[in-house]
Design a protein around this motif. Structure first.
Motif, mmCIF file in Angstrom:
data_model
loop_
_atom_site.group_PDB
_atom_site.id
_atom_site.type_symbol
_atom_site.label_atom_id
_atom_site.label_comp_id
_atom_site.label_asym_id
_atom_site.label_seq_id
_atom_site.Cartn_x
_atom_site.Cartn_y
_atom_site.Cartn_z
ATOM 1 N N ILE A 77 0.830 -1.209 0.000
ATOM 2 C CA ILE A 77 0.000 0.000 0.000
ATOM 3 C C ILE A 77 0.868 1.264 0.000
ATOM 4 O O ILE A 77 1.842 1.358 0.749
ATOM 5 C CB ILE A 77 -0.928 0.011 1.239
ATOM 6 C CG1 ILE A 77 -1.944 -1.122 1.151
ATOM 7 C CG2 ILE A 77 -1.628 1.366 1.414
ATOM 8 C CD1 ILE A 77 -2.947 -0.996 0.022
ATOM 9 N N CYS A 94 -10.020 0.899 8.145
ATOM 10 C CA CYS A 94 -8.846 0.086 8.511
ATOM 11 C C CYS A 94 -9.020 -0.502 9.915
ATOM 12 O O CYS A 94 -8.979 0.213 10.910
ATOM 13 C CB CYS A 94 -7.579 0.932 8.454
ATOM 14 S SG CYS A 94 -6.122 -0.067 8.825
ATOM 15 N N VAL A 96 -7.094 -2.421 11.617
ATOM 16 C CA VAL A 96 -5.902 -2.603 12.461
ATOM 17 C C VAL A 96 -5.207 -1.274 12.756
ATOM 18 O O VAL A 96 -4.069 -1.247 13.214
ATOM 19 C CB VAL A 96 -4.911 -3.593 11.801
ATOM 20 C CG1 VAL A 96 -5.496 -4.986 11.760
ATOM 21 C CG2 VAL A 96 -4.517 -3.142 10.404
ATOM 22 N N ILE A 99 -3.833 3.177 9.486
ATOM 23 C CA ILE A 99 -3.916 4.589 9.096
ATOM 24 C C ILE A 99 -4.661 5.304 10.218
ATOM 25 O O ILE A 99 -5.765 4.901 10.598
ATOM 26 C CB ILE A 99 -4.677 4.784 7.770
ATOM 27 C CG1 ILE A 99 -4.132 3.862 6.684
ATOM 28 C CG2 ILE A 99 -4.564 6.244 7.315
ATOM 29 C CD1 ILE A 99 -4.910 3.938 5.369
ATOM 30 N N CYS A 114 0.106 -2.589 8.752
ATOM 31 C CA CYS A 114 -0.753 -2.835 7.588
ATOM 32 C C CYS A 114 -0.740 -4.307 7.177
ATOM 33 O O CYS A 114 0.310 -4.921 7.048
ATOM 34 C CB CYS A 114 -0.279 -1.969 6.420
ATOM 35 S SG CYS A 114 -1.242 -2.242 4.925
ATOM 36 N N LEU A 115 -1.930 -4.860 6.971
ATOM 37 C CA LEU A 115 -2.083 -6.260 6.579
ATOM 38 C C LEU A 115 -2.282 -6.407 5.072
ATOM 39 O O LEU A 115 -2.517 -7.498 4.577
ATOM 40 C CB LEU A 115 -3.285 -6.883 7.305
ATOM 41 C CG LEU A 115 -3.249 -6.841 8.819
ATOM 42 C CD1 LEU A 115 -4.531 -7.411 9.378
ATOM 43 C CD2 LEU A 115 -2.048 -7.610 9.336
ATOM 44 N N CYS A 117 -4.724 -5.608 3.224
ATOM 45 C CA CYS A 117 -6.065 -6.108 2.835
ATOM 46 C C CYS A 117 -6.652 -5.297 1.678
ATOM 47 O O CYS A 117 -7.581 -5.739 1.016
ATOM 48 C CB CYS A 117 -7.009 -6.059 4.024
ATOM 49 S SG CYS A 117 -7.439 -4.378 4.535
ATOM 50 N N LYS A 118 -6.137 -4.102 1.493
ATOM 51 C CA LYS A 118 -6.521 -3.219 0.374
ATOM 52 C C LYS A 118 -7.921 -2.598 0.495
ATOM 53 O O LYS A 118 -8.405 -1.971 -0.448
ATOM 54 C CB LYS A 118 -6.380 -3.945 -0.971
ATOM 55 C CG LYS A 118 -4.949 -4.364 -1.260
ATOM 56 C CD LYS A 118 -4.815 -4.985 -2.611
ATOM 57 C CE LYS A 118 -3.374 -5.286 -2.966
ATOM 58 N NZ LYS A 118 -2.598 -5.976 -1.954
ATOM 59 N N CYS A 120 -8.782 -0.066 2.093
ATOM 60 C CA CYS A 120 -8.691 1.395 2.088
ATOM 61 C C CYS A 120 -8.649 1.975 0.672
ATOM 62 O O CYS A 120 -9.010 3.126 0.466
ATOM 63 C CB CYS A 120 -7.477 1.845 2.885
ATOM 64 S SG CYS A 120 -5.949 1.059 2.347
#
Ligand code: SF4
Ligand code: SF4
Length: 133
Positions: A77, A94, A96, A99, A114-115, A117-118, A120
């Motif tokens: 990301i 998000c 987790v 952000i 950040c995982l 996951c996209k 965002c």
């Protein structure tokens, strides 16, 4: 320990059971985030791998010895600060807290959380967030 790995492998390895070997020989949990494989041409895999630190390192060595290019990615990301209007929409989605909004109403991106996951990306109204893979 969790790592994001981007694997690029040549034509002669597109038929190899790479993920099976990682699971069986190195006790890794594998989550395939993206796969692009043209049999006998080339392939790329974007994996989230989880396992014991030493085994994870050994698995990366194994991949390199096999002739696979391995790129360890913190996250794919990227946030374009020039486009971002600090609306906060991405902070809400998000789960987790990768952000966050600071006290000056400016967002901060915590890459280590950040995982990938996209989620965002779609949440951003001005398309300031993208994935590099
Ligand atoms: S990709 Fe997922 S985890 Fe990373 S910042 Fe975006 S919403 Fe959060
Ligand atoms: S949703 Fe887009 S514009 Fe809004 S704060 Fe996040 S990155 Fe910036």
């Amino acid at each position: 320990m969790k790592k994001l790995l981007l694997l690029s492998f040549p034509s002669n390895l597109t038929g190899e059971p790479i993920t099976y070997t990682l699971i069986k020989n190195y006790d890794l949990k594998i989550n395939i985030l993206r796969a692009s494989i043209d049999y006998n041409i080339e392939g790329s895999l974007f994996l989230e791998v989880e396992g014991e630190g030493e085994k994870l390192d050994l698995s990366i060595e194994y991949l390199k010895i096999k002739g696979i290019k391995v790129k360890v990615i913190n996250t794919a990301i990227r946030i374009d600060e020039d486009k971002c209007v600090n609306c906060g929409a991405c902070t809400a989605i998000c789960e987790v807290a990768a952000i966050t909004m600071d006290k000056n109403w400016k967002i901060n991106f915590h890459k280590d959380r950040c995982l990938d996951c996209k989620l965002c990306i779609k949440a951003c109204p001005v398309r300031a967030i993208r994935s590099i893979v």
